[in-house]
Enzyme design. Structure first.
Site, short mmCIF file in Angstrom:
data_model
loop_
_atom_site.label_atom_id
_atom_site.label_comp_id
_atom_site.label_asym_id
_atom_site.label_seq_id
_atom_site.Cartn_x
_atom_site.Cartn_y
_atom_site.Cartn_z
NE ARG A 230 -4.27 -1.47 0.13
CZ ARG A 230 -4.41 -2.57 -0.58
NH1 ARG A 230 -3.42 -2.97 -1.38
NH2 ARG A 230 -5.52 -3.29 -0.52
CD GLU A 258 -2.92 3.68 -5.24
OE1 GLU A 258 -3.87 2.88 -5.38
OE2 GLU A 258 -1.82 3.37 -4.74
CG HIS A 277 -3.45 -0.21 -6.61
ND1 HIS A 277 -3.85 0.44 -5.47
CD2 HIS A 277 -3.47 -1.54 -6.29
CE1 HIS A 277 -4.10 -0.44 -4.50
NE2 HIS A 277 -3.87 -1.65 -4.98
#
Length: 321
Positions: A230, A258, A277
């Protein structure tokens, strides 16, 4: 499971083979309107890749919910809503769904970064032939930080590459068939020997900002940091300082913030490879997700133990988050 209980699914029920009879299946993938009264929902499958705001939105009204099921390995996007749930609700993740795809991407990022694939693509766009020597993965030491199912899957894919050593690090020490797993407290002594550090740890209070200036300073000159965990596990400003100096390189499937804004300096930082991602969403996702849901819901209807229970609300595990 009562006769009036609903199951909310982010996929149409008719597309999932093996679902048990009995529940009323409601399709909801994060749309503004709910498919039914949230108070009737007994089993809530969180929409995939819709963000925390969508994931948490129905929870305050789900007064009868007994299970909250994510289709991701991480649960950080639903953690803000855990306190809104009644006691006794089981939170389950998608262990077994994402290991293959995420580990594939981790290996891809390692090899692409070491062998200079982004430079080759830029050269191809210009019609330029750029040779030269590049680092190999062979004979290197790789440290995997976060040795759960994804970390283990990364090791599966690294094994054929003739590494000098694989170092496993997790929250606490243990022994596996492959060798020892070091506790996270050993990191200061382990980092200086690692050529590649792969992050596969979940995002928790303990791991948020774990990869800070001190962590990065202990990595050896020329080392590669790979993040498929993450974004907030890494201190972005500290990373920018290290890659900006050319001392470290990085391959990031996740970032903080993000999505990464177009003007963010990470896009143009030297030695940084960024993927948006995409560790989990591949062709492998849907078949595995459907099998998980069919199995879990069959267990739920039969009152059998569920898989992948991360915590139960109102317990010590819940309060420890």
């Amino acid at each position: 499971m009562t006769a009036t209980a609903d199951v909310w699914l982010p996929l149409p029920a008719e597309e999932i083979e093996g679902l048990p009879e009995g529940p009323r299946y409601r399709f909801w993938d994060g749309e503004p309107d709910f498919p039914a009264d949230p108070a009737d929902c007994a089993y809530y499958v969180v929409p995939y890749l819709r963000g925390s705001e969508v994931a948490v939105r129905p929870l305050p009204e789900m007064t009868s919910v007994r299970v909250v099921q994510t289709l991701s390995a991480g649960i950080d996007h639903v953690e803000p809503g855990i306190g809104l749930l009644p006691p006794g609700v089981r939170l389950c993740n998608a262990r077994g769904v994402h290991e293959a795809s995420t580990a594939e991407l981790a290996l891809t990022l390692v090899l692409a970064s070491l062998r200079g694939v982004p430079d080759f693509v830029r050269a191809q766009d210009k019609g330029e032939w750029r040779g030269g020597f590049r680092p190999a993965l062979a004979d290197r030491t790789v440290l995997i930080l976060g040795y759960g199912s994804i970390g283990s899957a990364v090791e599966d894919r690294l094994e054929p590459f003739e590494l000098a050593r694989i170092v496993r690090v997790a929250r606490s020490a243990r022994t596996t068939a492959r060798g020892p797993v070091h506790p996270i407290t050993d990191l200061p002594a382990l980092l200086p020997d690692a050529d590649v550090v792969v992050l596969t740890t979940p995002l928790t209070d303990a791991t948020r900002g774990l990869v800070d200036g001190g962590f990065l300073a202990r990595m050896k000159d020329g080392a590669l940091l790979v993040n498929v965990a993450r974004g907030p596990v890494v201190d972005t400003d500290a990373l920018l300082a290290e890659v900006g100096s050319g001392r470290l390189t990085a391959a990031l499937d996740v970032t903080d913030p993000e999505p990464l804004p177009p003007e963010h300096p990470l896009w143009r930082a030297p030695g940084v490879l960024i993927s948006p991602h995409v560790g989990g969403p591949t062709s492998a996702f849907l078949p595995r997700a459907k099998r998980l849901l069919a199995d879990q819901l069959t267990r739920f209807v039969r009152r059998e133990p569920l898989r992948n229970v991360i915590l139960t609300t109102g317990t010590a595990d819940d309060r420890a988050l």
